[in-house]
Each structure stands twice: as C-alpha cells, then as structure tokens.
Motif scaffolding. Structure first.
Motif, short mmCIF file in Angstrom:
data_model
loop_
_atom_site.label_atom_id
_atom_site.label_comp_id
_atom_site.label_asym_id
_atom_site.label_seq_id
_atom_site.Cartn_x
_atom_site.Cartn_y
_atom_site.Cartn_z
N PRO A 114 -1.21 -14.08 -2.32
CA PRO A 114 -1.95 -13.10 -1.52
C PRO A 114 -1.47 -11.67 -1.77
O PRO A 114 -2.29 -10.75 -1.84
CB PRO A 114 -1.67 -13.53 -0.07
N CYS A 115 -0.18 -11.46 -1.90
CA CYS A 115 0.34 -10.12 -2.18
C CYS A 115 -0.11 -9.66 -3.56
O CYS A 115 -0.50 -8.50 -3.75
CB CYS A 115 1.86 -10.10 -2.09
N TYR A 116 -0.10 -10.55 -4.54
CA TYR A 116 -0.53 -10.23 -5.90
C TYR A 116 -1.98 -9.78 -5.90
O TYR A 116 -2.33 -8.73 -6.47
CB TYR A 116 -0.34 -11.46 -6.80
N LYS A 117 -2.84 -10.56 -5.24
CA LYS A 117 -4.27 -10.23 -5.21
C LYS A 117 -4.51 -8.92 -4.46
O LYS A 117 -5.31 -8.09 -4.90
CB LYS A 117 -5.06 -11.36 -4.55
N HIS A 118 -3.84 -8.76 -3.33
CA HIS A 118 -4.04 -7.55 -2.53
C HIS A 118 -3.59 -6.31 -3.30
O HIS A 118 -4.31 -5.30 -3.32
CB HIS A 118 -3.26 -7.65 -1.21
N PHE A 119 -2.46 -6.37 -3.95
CA PHE A 119 -1.95 -5.23 -4.70
C PHE A 119 -2.92 -4.82 -5.79
O PHE A 119 -3.25 -3.64 -5.94
CB PHE A 119 -0.58 -5.57 -5.31
N HIS A 120 -3.42 -5.78 -6.55
CA HIS A 120 -4.31 -5.46 -7.66
C HIS A 120 -5.68 -4.98 -7.17
O HIS A 120 -6.28 -4.11 -7.80
CB HIS A 120 -4.44 -6.64 -8.61
N LEU A 121 -6.15 -5.51 -6.05
CA LEU A 121 -7.40 -5.02 -5.47
C LEU A 121 -7.24 -3.58 -5.00
O LEU A 121 -8.08 -2.72 -5.30
CB LEU A 121 -7.83 -5.91 -4.29
N ARG A 147 -5.08 -1.37 -6.02
CA ARG A 147 -4.90 -0.51 -7.17
C ARG A 147 -6.24 -0.24 -7.88
O ARG A 147 -6.53 0.89 -8.27
CB ARG A 147 -3.90 -1.12 -8.16
N ALA A 148 -7.07 -1.28 -7.98
CA ALA A 148 -8.38 -1.11 -8.62
C ALA A 148 -9.25 -0.16 -7.81
O ALA A 148 -9.95 0.69 -8.39
CB ALA A 148 -9.07 -2.48 -8.77
N ILE A 149 -9.22 -0.28 -6.49
CA ILE A 149 -10.01 0.61 -5.63
C ILE A 149 -9.54 2.05 -5.81
O ILE A 149 -10.34 2.96 -5.99
CB ILE A 149 -9.91 0.19 -4.15
N LYS A 150 -8.24 2.25 -5.79
CA LYS A 150 -7.70 3.61 -5.94
C LYS A 150 -8.06 4.20 -7.29
O LYS A 150 -8.46 5.37 -7.39
CB LYS A 150 -6.18 3.60 -5.76
N GLU A 192 0.83 -1.20 0.00
CA GLU A 192 0.00 0.00 0.00
C GLU A 192 0.87 1.26 0.00
O GLU A 192 0.54 2.24 -0.67
CB GLU A 192 -0.95 -0.02 1.21
N SER A 193 1.97 1.23 0.71
CA SER A 193 2.88 2.37 0.72
C SER A 193 3.48 2.60 -0.66
O SER A 193 3.60 3.73 -1.12
CB SER A 193 4.00 2.14 1.75
N ILE A 194 3.84 1.52 -1.32
CA ILE A 194 4.38 1.62 -2.68
C ILE A 194 3.32 2.19 -3.61
O ILE A 194 3.59 3.08 -4.42
CB ILE A 194 4.89 0.25 -3.17
N LEU A 195 2.09 1.70 -3.49
CA LEU A 195 0.99 2.20 -4.32
C LEU A 195 0.71 3.68 -4.06
O LEU A 195 0.36 4.43 -4.97
CB LEU A 195 -0.29 1.43 -4.01
N ASP A 196 0.88 4.10 -2.83
CA ASP A 196 0.65 5.50 -2.48
C ASP A 196 1.79 6.40 -2.94
O ASP A 196 1.74 7.61 -2.76
CB ASP A 196 0.48 5.65 -0.96
N GLY A 197 2.83 5.81 -3.52
CA GLY A 197 3.92 6.58 -4.06
C GLY A 197 4.96 7.00 -3.03
O GLY A 197 5.77 7.89 -3.29
N PHE A 249 -12.20 5.41 1.98
CA PHE A 249 -11.33 4.37 1.42
C PHE A 249 -11.30 3.14 2.34
O PHE A 249 -11.44 2.01 1.90
CB PHE A 249 -9.92 4.93 1.23
N GLU A 250 -11.17 3.38 3.65
CA GLU A 250 -11.12 2.26 4.61
C GLU A 250 -12.44 1.51 4.65
O GLU A 250 -12.46 0.28 4.75
CB GLU A 250 -10.74 2.78 5.99
N ASN A 251 -13.56 2.22 4.57
CA ASN A 251 -14.87 1.55 4.58
C ASN A 251 -15.05 0.68 3.35
O ASN A 251 -15.56 -0.45 3.43
CB ASN A 251 -16.00 2.58 4.67
N ILE A 252 -14.64 1.16 2.20
CA ILE A 252 -14.75 0.38 0.96
C ILE A 252 -13.86 -0.86 1.06
O ILE A 252 -14.28 -1.97 0.73
CB ILE A 252 -14.38 1.24 -0.26
N ARG A 253 -12.62 -0.67 1.53
CA ARG A 253 -11.70 -1.79 1.67
C ARG A 253 -12.28 -2.85 2.62
O ARG A 253 -12.28 -4.03 2.32
CB ARG A 253 -10.36 -1.32 2.21
N LYS A 254 -12.83 -2.40 3.75
CA LYS A 254 -13.40 -3.32 4.74
C LYS A 254 -14.57 -4.09 4.15
O LYS A 254 -14.67 -5.31 4.31
CB LYS A 254 -13.84 -2.54 5.97
N ASN A 255 -15.45 -3.40 3.43
CA ASN A 255 -16.61 -4.06 2.83
C ASN A 255 -16.20 -5.08 1.78
O ASN A 255 -16.78 -6.17 1.70
CB ASN A 255 -17.55 -3.02 2.21
N ILE A 256 -15.19 -4.77 0.99
CA ILE A 256 -14.71 -5.73 -0.01
C ILE A 256 -14.10 -6.95 0.66
O ILE A 256 -14.33 -8.07 0.24
CB ILE A 256 -13.71 -5.05 -0.98
#
Length: 90
Positions: free
Chosen positions: A50-57, A59-62, A26-31, A79-86
C-alpha cells in the motif's frame, strides 16, 4: 492463519498505520526535512505494497500537475480534488 504478505511473500498487503504512513510519504515527496527520510522511504517502498502504490500515485500526480500547470504552484484544493477522484475510481 492470515498472512499480511503478498503472494511473492516480500511485501505487506495491508498497512496497520496506513494514514500515518501516507502522510509521512507525502511529506517526504513534498521535500520536507524528515529525519532519516531516505531510509524510511526505502524501507516502506521495499516492504509495504500500500505504501509503494500510494507513493508512486502521489508522485505521478505531482509530476503530471507540474508539467501541465507550466511549473506553477498547484492549488491545494485542485490537488486534493484530483487525489479524491483517483481514490474513488480505484
């Protein structure tokens, strides 16, 4: 003997340090400036399912939020609410 590799044998199916890995991704995705971030990202995405799936999820949310929120900064709680619901749906 229990295998930690996918059926194709190329990626781990579980991650022993999942929480730390997800936070790093997530830190890498946040730049954020992560030393050797590109190298770490490449290794994790190639070797860990798991890292592959998490990263792409993440990124898709962002990307979705950026397009739907007219390029405005997304509120952290939204953002946190959407992540939690997914995560609950998965």
């Amino acid at each position: 003997m229990e295998s930690n590799l996918s059926s194709a044998g190329d990626k781990k199916v579980s991650c022993a340090e999942q929480s730390k890995c997800f936070q790093l991704l997530e830190s890498i995705l946040d730049g954020e400036n992560i030393p050797e971030g590109d190298k770490i990202l490449k290794e994790k995405l190639e070797k860990c399912e798991p890292c592959y799936k998490h990263f792409h999820l993440e990124r898709a949310i962002k990307e979705l939020l950026q397009t739907k929120c007219c390029h405005q900064i997304t509120p952290t709680d939204l953002f946190e609410n959407i992540r939690k619901n997914i995560q609950e749906i998965k």
